[in-house]
Design an enzyme around this catalytic site. Structure first.
Site, PDB file in Angstrom:
ATOM      1  N   ARG A 256       0.864  -1.194   0.000  1.00 29.46           N
ATOM      2  CA  ARG A 256       0.000   0.000   0.000  1.00 29.46           C
ATOM      3  C   ARG A 256       0.894   1.236   0.000  1.00 29.46           C
ATOM      4  O   ARG A 256       1.448   1.612   1.024  1.00 29.46           O
ATOM      5  CB  ARG A 256      -0.920  -0.024   1.228  1.00 29.46           C
ATOM      6  N   HIS A 260      -3.785   4.208   4.655  1.00 29.78           N
ATOM      7  CA  HIS A 260      -4.846   3.206   4.783  1.00 29.78           C
ATOM      8  C   HIS A 260      -6.162   3.787   4.278  1.00 29.78           C
ATOM      9  O   HIS A 260      -6.875   3.160   3.495  1.00 29.78           O
ATOM     10  CB  HIS A 260      -4.982   2.786   6.242  1.00 29.78           C
ATOM     11  N   TYR A 269       4.430   5.883  10.810  1.00 29.34           N
ATOM     12  CA  TYR A 269       4.806   4.508  11.133  1.00 29.34           C
ATOM     13  C   TYR A 269       5.605   3.807  10.036  1.00 29.34           C
ATOM     14  O   TYR A 269       6.006   2.665  10.216  1.00 29.34           O
ATOM     15  CB  TYR A 269       3.564   3.672  11.481  1.00 29.34           C
TER      16      TYR A 269
END
Length: 360
Positions: A256, A260, A269
């Site tokens: 990805r 998200h 992160y």
């Protein structure tokens, strides 16, 4: 029962070179120059849809959007393996699958704008709308497949979900039931490495495809950024399902590249080096490199693809911005297939509120 390959199935390397794999290559032997160009076009167009929708959300035209940037090959390749009668049960990120199934671009954003309960009519394209309850679509796909099997229909269903969803009990229940009852369903896991802010290593100590072993079904791991490899293994799994062989678990290894959802900030992160690594494995660049190597990519074709992408993006933007606000009372329509006393009571209460001058 798992297919034991030393690495994920791959037919095209990141630099466009073909991989010698006669077994899997035979499954896409019919993909000639025209079909390869069509795959490339769908990859480019669906990325453009995603970029346009993300921009619309940033501009306040959509409430939320789940990007698919980087996962185009996993979706386009598997979608091209489906037959019209097969039924798709997606999560909330399968925009490319929807486009390949024939959903008009104008219908892709209604739910995310908040003007409808859904985007398209599922029965027109044999694909469900976005499913927000993580993992539940696997149960729906299994139940539909089992019922179709009892009716004698020679179809398959496919359930799309991410690596994070494999930790949900719904996935475990679906895998168990499908295996026990030989349901004609394909479980297609897009392992994009991150379940929101948690890496896949938190979901499983080993490869997710090994889940298939525990349920007594074949499992195959595929390079999810290789559109031809994805198409090959999905065709194989779907044919197995349609002919009474039961379910298959596919783990498509992809990434990805974006957040998200547009409510997420992946820079908190993820590290830049990881993004750079996966950027060199871009699924669109890979097919373009293959086309160039085989003399199928020229300026004229590039302009044709760009024109299609521009037109689709225009249609998405226009339909989104000009989407009419729904009638307030319509929010109670199509909640249940039949009348429901609770919904009826809420409808009456809201009607009284509006009659008294309340603001929708």
């Amino acid at each position: 029962m798992r297919i034991k390959q030393p690495y994920p199935v791959q037919l095209v390397q990141p630099d466009g070179r073909r991989v010698f794999d006669p077994v899997h290559a035979a499954l896409v032997a019919d993909v000639g120059p025209r079909e390869l160009r069509a795959l490339y076009t769908d990859l480019v167009v669906t990325r453009r849809i995603d970029v346009e929708a993300t921009a619309l959300q940033r501009q306040g035209q959509l409430g939320l959007w789940p990007p698919l940037l980087g996962q185009e090959a996993a979706q386009v390749g598997s979608a091209h393996a489906l037959k019209p009668d097969d039924y798709v049960f997606g999560s909330y990120r399968e925009t490319a699958v929807a486009y390949c199934r024939g959903v008009p671009p104008e219908q892709l954003t209604a739910l995310w704008r908040g003007v409808a309960h859904h985007c398209w009519d599922p029965d027109e394209v044999n694909m469900t709308n976005a499913n927000i309850v993580v993992g539940s679509q696997a149960l729906h796909a299994t139940g539909y497949a089992y019922a179709a099997q009892l009716d004698g229909a020679e179809i398959a269903t496919i359930a799309y979900f991410g690596d994070g969803a494999t930790s949900q009990g719904d996935i475990a229940e679906a895998l168990g039931f499908a295996s026990a009852w030989t349901a004609p369903v394909v479980f297609f896991c897009q392992n994009n490495q991150w379940a929101i802010s948690e890496p896949v290593s938190v979901q499983s100590r080993g490869p997710l495809v090994q889940r298939a072993d525990g349920y007594g079904m074949p499992g195959v791991q595929v390079d999810g950024n290789d559109v031809l490899a994805v198409m090959a293994v999905t065709r194989q799994a779907l044919e197995r399902a349609r002919t009474g062989g039961g379910p298959t678990f596919i783990e498509a290894i992809t990434y990805r590249m974006g957040p998200h959802t547009t409510a997420d900030d992946p820079t908190r992160y993820r590290v830049a080096a990881e993004m750079e690594l996966w950027g060199r494995r871009d699924p669109i660049d890979r097919v373009r490199a293959l086309l160039e190597r085989e003399g199928l990519y020229d300026e004229g074709f590039a302009e044709e693809v760009a024109a299609v992408a521009d037109d689709v993006a225009r249609r998405v933007r226009s339909a989104t911005i000009n989407a009419p606000d729904p009638e307030p009372m319509s929010m109670f329509d199509h909640v249940y297939a039949t009348d429901h006393s609770l919904v009826a009571a809420e409808r009456a209460q809201f009607a009284d509120y509006l009659a008294e001058g309340g603001t929708p």
